[in-house]
Scaffold this motif. Structure first.
Motif, PDB file in Angstrom:
ATOM      1  N   TYR A 219       0.829  -1.208   0.000  1.00  0.00           N
ATOM      2  CA  TYR A 219       0.000   0.000   0.000  1.00  0.00           C
ATOM      3  C   TYR A 219       0.865   1.260   0.000  1.00  0.00           C
ATOM      4  CZ  TYR A 219      -2.959   3.768   1.701  1.00  0.00           C
ATOM      5  OH  TYR A 219      -3.596   4.977   1.840  1.00  0.00           O
ATOM      6  N   LEU A 220       1.896   1.304   0.837  1.00  0.00           N
ATOM      7  CA  LEU A 220       2.754   2.486   0.920  1.00  0.00           C
ATOM      8  C   LEU A 220       3.445   2.754  -0.412  1.00  0.00           C
ATOM      9  CD1 LEU A 220       4.362   1.974   4.459  1.00  0.00           C
ATOM     10  CD2 LEU A 220       2.547   3.577   3.835  1.00  0.00           C
ATOM     11  N   LEU A 221       3.887   1.699  -1.086  1.00  0.00           N
ATOM     12  CA  LEU A 221       4.541   1.874  -2.379  1.00  0.00           C
ATOM     13  C   LEU A 221       3.577   2.424  -3.425  1.00  0.00           C
ATOM     14  CD1 LEU A 221       6.715  -1.361  -2.462  1.00  0.00           C
ATOM     15  CD2 LEU A 221       7.571   0.987  -2.508  1.00  0.00           C
ATOM     16  N   ASP A 226       5.971   8.461  -4.999  1.00  0.00           N
ATOM     17  CA  ASP A 226       7.017   9.463  -5.239  1.00  0.00           C
ATOM     18  C   ASP A 226       7.904   9.692  -4.021  1.00  0.00           C
ATOM     19  OD1 ASP A 226       6.040   9.897  -7.820  1.00  0.00           O
ATOM     20  OD2 ASP A 226       4.599  11.407  -7.121  1.00  0.00           O
ATOM     21  N   LYS A 227       7.555   9.069  -2.895  1.00  0.00           N
ATOM     22  CA  LYS A 227       8.295   9.318  -1.653  1.00  0.00           C
ATOM     23  C   LYS A 227       8.987   8.085  -1.091  1.00  0.00           C
ATOM     24  CE  LYS A 227       5.187  13.081  -0.247  1.00  0.00           C
ATOM     25  NZ  LYS A 227       4.256  13.572   0.810  1.00  0.00           N
ATOM     26  N   LYS A 454      19.147   5.959   4.127  1.00  0.00           N
ATOM     27  CA  LYS A 454      18.167   5.788   5.192  1.00  0.00           C
ATOM     28  C   LYS A 454      16.968   5.005   4.662  1.00  0.00           C
ATOM     29  CE  LYS A 454      20.169   8.517   8.327  1.00  0.00           C
ATOM     30  NZ  LYS A 454      20.589   8.088   9.674  1.00  0.00           N
ATOM     31  N   PHE A 455      16.357   4.208   5.543  1.00  0.00           N
ATOM     32  CA  PHE A 455      15.213   3.399   5.132  1.00  0.00           C
ATOM     33  C   PHE A 455      13.953   4.254   5.076  1.00  0.00           C
ATOM     34  CE2 PHE A 455      17.811  -0.168   6.916  1.00  0.00           C
ATOM     35  CZ  PHE A 455      17.921  -0.882   5.734  1.00  0.00           C
ATOM     36  N   ASP A 456      13.166   4.048   4.005  1.00  0.00           N
ATOM     37  CA  ASP A 456      11.865   4.711   3.913  1.00  0.00           C
ATOM     38  C   ASP A 456      10.849   4.052   4.842  1.00  0.00           C
ATOM     39  OD1 ASP A 456      12.778   6.494   2.014  1.00  0.00           O
ATOM     40  OD2 ASP A 456      12.120   5.280   0.308  1.00  0.00           O
TER      41      ASP A 456
END
Length: 684
Positions: A219-221, A226-227, A454-456
């Motif tokens: 879902y986040l992807l 774009d983030k 850094k991890f998203d």
């Protein structure tokens, strides 16, 4: 409309959708094999689209929602699937991606008031629902049509769980499956939670928390494309076997390139091969092959070294070391050329404070070298003797600004806690226990940092087995907290290293940066199994709600007394009986220890029954018939479970969570054998 008419209607629609999908697949054509970069990028996009269409070809959609948006004359049937599919000629959506905003209605609407709304990029959209329909399509064939809501039904009518119960009743294989078609309202709320949160999920056994976390990544992807990037996400699982077990979910959801590993493997990689982990079997045997008391666990190295108090000790030691790093003496590369110590300290302090200390050290020393060259000037620097002497002075000063490895710092500052045997050669890594990896990782990040971005987003599964120090380490790998931290305190069998309360982890974040959810509904096991398992933990502290079973009834849980010498015979008889039941394709024999598992494995083989034996070093779970120590079964699930040693001698008062884990691995059948006295944990 009759059931047959509904089926015919949906078959006709499915045929049209599959024809369109095949047309689009045929139009993609062969892969581009040339060297043109632009064409290579375009081909990658085509291949991603092809993968989505291939998923859709097998199962184009699983749900239909007839929705009339406010102001529109008639409802529009929306078909929800794993991947969105548009009609090429009209550019109209044939299938809507399950992650799209409007798809949230399919999961959140459970009947009653048909007036609904959902949040979209354009704002809140309001309307009414006239139909909610579940559809089961396998390999392009429509197998099941179930309406859970039709316009005009009684407002108080209960929404049917027929489709959910059908899916839950299916037998298991050796891989975790996605739950896109059966995501429940409370699960969907978690999946769609805002990205910038440290999200904590307390979920009972079988509540779907692992699959919810994996779907949240997908879902986040989709929602933050774009983030966030897949290659800047990470899943931390309890062991490699569990990683293999969950390996099929994300590809089925069209998601790839997410790193999936264990904390131990990640930490060892961070430390650059300077450390190797002691064999996991030894750690597990230490706690599960013998009786341990609560006092043993409370004073265990894992709890002490993983505590917030030890985190503070580490940070204080690093702060003191950094404050003392610059020598209290000037830098004098040549007579009369002097840089005061105060100036050097000021230069060091002016470096970005969030940079690793030893990167700041390196830049400082390079600055000293440039200063030295400028102060000596071209004429003196051109003199080989002066240049050589000045360079030697710079090297002498550099040696007074130490650059220890994480292992050297930890052993030097905490000799009572970490005193590993010296390796036979400098190239050979130091052997460390699991509880020493978090401190070493924290020190490594403070001293050297990491070259990785850094991890998203970070997913931590079985987080009740994590220490506060582990989470503090992972927190340093993000600029803004974006985590999904999930587990079950009732399954905290590794409480010699993990937590007893979620507050031990949540207190590492400001309250506004966290969110907490509880999933207390269990979808895995029958009512009989859940109610039996709940009694094992009756009266335990922790403030966690007991599991609430889905209304799926099955066979009663059985207990049977056997003599110790007949234990393998009884197990063999039970396995033969279950092997004749078609829906029981995965069967597990869960023994108390690794040693008793090995004996049972041999005993079954002597009786003509071949089974797989799982060990702590196992890389994969293959399904079928398996013998496994109960403490290695956490996270897995089986159609039927046999616990052959539910004796008082095997399971004492301190083993309630362990026995609970064993019982809640079973989906459909559970039987316990005992010799002598049945464990007092079971209230018959």
């Amino acid at each position: 409309m009759s059931a047959d008419a509904k089926h015919i209607e949906e078959e006709r629609r499915l045929k049209d959708v599959l024809r369109e999908i095949r047309t689009q697949l045929d139009a993609i054509g062969p892969r581009y094999t040339g060297n043109d970069y632009t064409e290579q990028v375009l081909d990658d996009l085509r291949q991603e689209r092809k993968a989505r269409l291939e998923v859709a070809q097998r199962e184009p959609y699983f749900g239909r929602l007839d929705f009339r948006e406010g102001g529109q004359p008639a409802p529009v049937p929306l078909y929800i699937g794993k991947a969105g599919v548009g009609e090429e000629s009209s550019r109209q959506p044939l299938v809507i991606d399950w992650r799209a905003p409007v798809s949230s209605l399919f999961y959140s609407f459970n009947g009653g008031d048909p007036n609904v709304s959902y949040d979209s990029p354009e704002g809140t959209i309001q309307g009414t629902v006239s139909l909610k329909r579940n559809l089961l399509v396998r390999q392009g064939v429509l197998q099941r049509v179930v309406d859970s809501y039709e316009e005009g039904q009684d407002a108080g009518a209960a929404v049917s769980d027929e489709f959910l119960l059908h899916r839950l009743g299916e037998s298991k294989d050796n891989k975790l499956r996605d739950i896109v078609s059966t995501i429940q309202q409370e699960q969907d709320a978690i999946i769609r939670t805002d990205k910038n949160k440290a999200l904590f999920i307390q979920g009972v056994a079988g509540s779907g928390k692992t699959t919810v976390a994996l779907h949240r990544l997908a879902y986040l992807l989709y929602h933050y494309k774009d983030k966030v990037k897949a290659d800047r996400m990470i899943i931390l699982a309890p062991n490699r076997m569990f990683l293999d077990y969950i390996s099929g979910v994300l590809p089925e959801l069209g998601v790839g390139d997410i790193r999936q590993t264990t904390f131990a493997d990640w930490a060892a990689d961070l430390l650059g091969g300077s450390v190797t982990l002691a064999p996991p079997a030894k750690t597990l045997e230490r706690w599960f092959e013998r009786k341990t008391t609560e006092a043993d666990k409370e004073g265990a190295p894992g709890r002490l070294k993983g505590s917030v108090a030890f985190l503070r000790r580490l940070e204080d030691a690093l702060d003191r070391w950094e404050a003392e790093l610059i020598p209290d003496e000037p830098f004098v590369p040549h007579p009369g050329v002097v840089l005061p110590a105060a100036q050097i300290r000021e230069w060091f302090r002016s470096e970005p404070a969030d940079e690793p200390v030893l990167k700041r050290r390196e830049r400082l020393l390079n600055r000293l070298k440039r200063w030295m060259e400028i102060q000596l000037g071209k004429s003196r620097w051109g003199d080989k003797t002066i240049r050589s002497n000045a360079t030697a002075k710079w090297k002498q000063y550099s040696n007074k600004v130490p650059s220890p490895s994480a292992v050297e710092f930890y052993a030097g500052r905490f000799p009572d806690e970490f005193a590993p045997a010296k390796p036979s050669s400098k190239r050979k890594p130091v052997v460390a226990e699991a509880e020493d990896l978090p401190p070493l990782a924290l020190i490594q990040l403070r001293l050297y940092g990491t070259d990785s971005p850094k991890f998203d987003h970070i997913v931590i599964d079985e987080a009740q087995d994590y220490s506060p120090l582990q989470l503090a380490v992972l927190k340093k790998l993000q600029r803004t907290p974006s985590m999904t931290v999930l587990g079950d305190l009732q399954q905290g069998i590794h409480d010699y290293a993990g937590i007893r309360r979620w507050a031990e982890l949540t207190e590492l974040f400001p309250p506004e940066e966290t969110a907490y959810y509880e999933l207390d509904r269990s979808y895995r096991s029958t009512m009989e199994i859940i109610e039996f398992a709940n009694r094992i933990l009756a009266g335990m502290e922790g403030g966690v709600k007991p599991a609430v079973p889905v209304f799926r009834s099955g066979e009663p849980v059985e207990t049977a007394e056997v003599s110790a010498k007949d234990r393998a015979d009884a197990a063999a008889r039970m396995i033969r009986e279950w092997s004749g039941v078609p829906e029981l394709s995965t069967i597990a024999v869960l023994c108390r220890t690794a040693e008793s598992s090995e004996r049972m494995h041999v005993g079954l083989r002597e009786r003509g029954i071949e089974a797989a034996l799982l060990t702590a070093d196992q890389q994969a779970y293959g399904g079928g018939l398996t013998v496994v120590p109960v403490y290695l079964s956490k996270g897995l699930e089986f159609d039927a479970v046999l616990i052959p040693d539910a004796d008082e001698d095997a399971y004492g008062p301190a083993d309630a969570k362990l026995l609970y884990v064993g019982c809640t691995r079973a989906l459909h059948r559970l039987k316990l054998l005992y010799a002598g006295r049945l464990t007092s944990l079971i209230v018959v």
